[in-house]
Every structure is written in C-alpha cells, then in structure tokens.
Write an enzyme that holds these catalytic residues in place. Structure first.
Site, PDB file in Angstrom:
ATOM      1  N   CYS A 285      36.993  38.496  52.003  1.00 10.14           N
ATOM      2  CA  CYS A 285      35.654  39.053  52.251  1.00 10.14           C
ATOM      3  C   CYS A 285      34.864  39.102  50.944  1.00 10.14           C
ATOM      4  CB  CYS A 285      35.754  40.452  52.850  1.00 10.14           C
ATOM      5  SG  CYS A 285      36.691  40.542  54.399  1.00 10.14           S
TER       6      CYS A 285
ATOM      7  N   CYS B 176      39.456  43.532  51.110  1.00 15.19           N
ATOM      8  CA  CYS B 176      39.758  42.173  51.570  1.00 15.19           C
ATOM      9  C   CYS B 176      39.282  41.148  50.537  1.00 15.19           C
ATOM     10  CB  CYS B 176      39.088  41.937  52.920  1.00 15.19           C
ATOM     11  SG  CYS B 176      39.091  40.232  53.486  1.00 15.19           S
TER      12      CYS B 176
END
Length: 183
Positions: free
Chosen positions: A71, A68
C-alpha cells in the site's frame, strides 16, 4: 595516565559522532515516510463513499493499512493517478484497521490488501483487483472504467446470465438426442 584519558576522550568522541549520525539518519528516515504522498493524507483527501456512490462518477475504492508495504509503495502512483483522473473518477479509501469500515470490508469480501473495487457511475461494483498493481495496469483499468468498457486487468464481478444460444436446438448438452444428428 594521560594516555588512558586521551583514549577515553577519543572513544567518547566517536560514540557522540555515531549517536549524532544515527539521530540524523532516523530524522530523515521519518521525513520520507510522512511526506505529502502518505496513505493518511490521501485518505483524508479521499471522497466519502456516500458522495462517491451518488455523484454519477465512477469510483475506485482502495482498502489499505498503514503498515502494508505494498500500500505504501503504491501511494505515490495512486496520488499521480488521482491528480490525472480526479475530475472523472472518485477515489475512496478504507483503512482496514478501522472498525468503522467493517461493513464495507465484509460487503466487498476483502481478504487481502491492497484491495481495489471498481464501481461504475451508477454505483454498481463491476470488478476487483487484489495486491500491488503497476501504475500502467491501474491507468488502463481507470480509462476502461471511465469509458464504460470491460476492465482489462481486474476480475469482473456482478450478475451472470445463463447462456442460451439460438443456434443450438439442444436444451441439455448432456442429452445425446437425435436432434443433434438431424440438425
């Protein structure tokens, strides 16, 4: 013939220099991804959920994945927040690619990452936020969590109650009774 040999040597030298340059670039590229602020290192240092729920401190949980990009982008900021608030707030991380965390993923209805769940010091979920959040927003939410205030930048969750106003004698607002006129 010597011109052909010289041309081949120059070409081979250029290819070797390009290969070395690319190797160095790839090496340093991997070094920046595996620094001390990696998601993996943060997850290893995070508080186990069982401890977080029971230790009387509020908790920030993050559902993340290594792939991600949001993230990864938030990892350095969250590391700074953990350094600043780590004595007052538990930081818990769940990798959504690990089936071990499926019960938590289902419980908190994770349908996007990063997904943050704010839990009060009694172990009750009070709010959630989904997606990449600016550091200032996360900081404001953490300060409100610590101070037992409504989180300014997160969707509140939990129980709701019926509104019963003592100033309104009408029990059903759709009824147009004479009570409203005589009031």
């Amino acid at each position: 013939m010597s011109e052909v040999v010289n041309a081949n040597r120059i070409r081979n030298t250029l290819i070797a220099v390009a290969a070395i340059t690319l190797s160095i670039a790839i090496f340093f590229g991997f070094q920046t991804q595996t620094g001390s602020v990696s998601l993996e290192s943060q997850a290893k240092d995070s508080t186990p959920i069982e401890v977080a729920i029971a230790n009387g401190k509020p908790t920030l949980t993050e559902f993340y994945a290594d792939w991600c990009t949001s993230c990864q982008a938030m990892a350095p900021e969250l590391a700074q927040l953990k350094q600043k608030y780590g004595d007052s707030v538990n930081f818990v991380m769940f990798n959504v690619d690990n089936n071990k965390w499926l019960p938590e993923i289902l419980r908190y209805r994770v349908d996007g990452i990063p997904h943050f769940v704010f839990i009060d010091d009694q172990g009750k979920e009070i709010a959630q936020a989904i997606g990449e959040q600016p550091s200032s927003v996360m900081q404001a939410n953490l300060e409100a969590l610590i101070d037992h205030q409504t989180l300014p930048y997160a969707a509140s969750t939990g129980e709701t109650s019926d509104l019963k106003s003592p100033n309104n004698p009408i029990s059903d607002p759709r009824s147009h009774s004479s009570q409203a006129k005589s009031g």
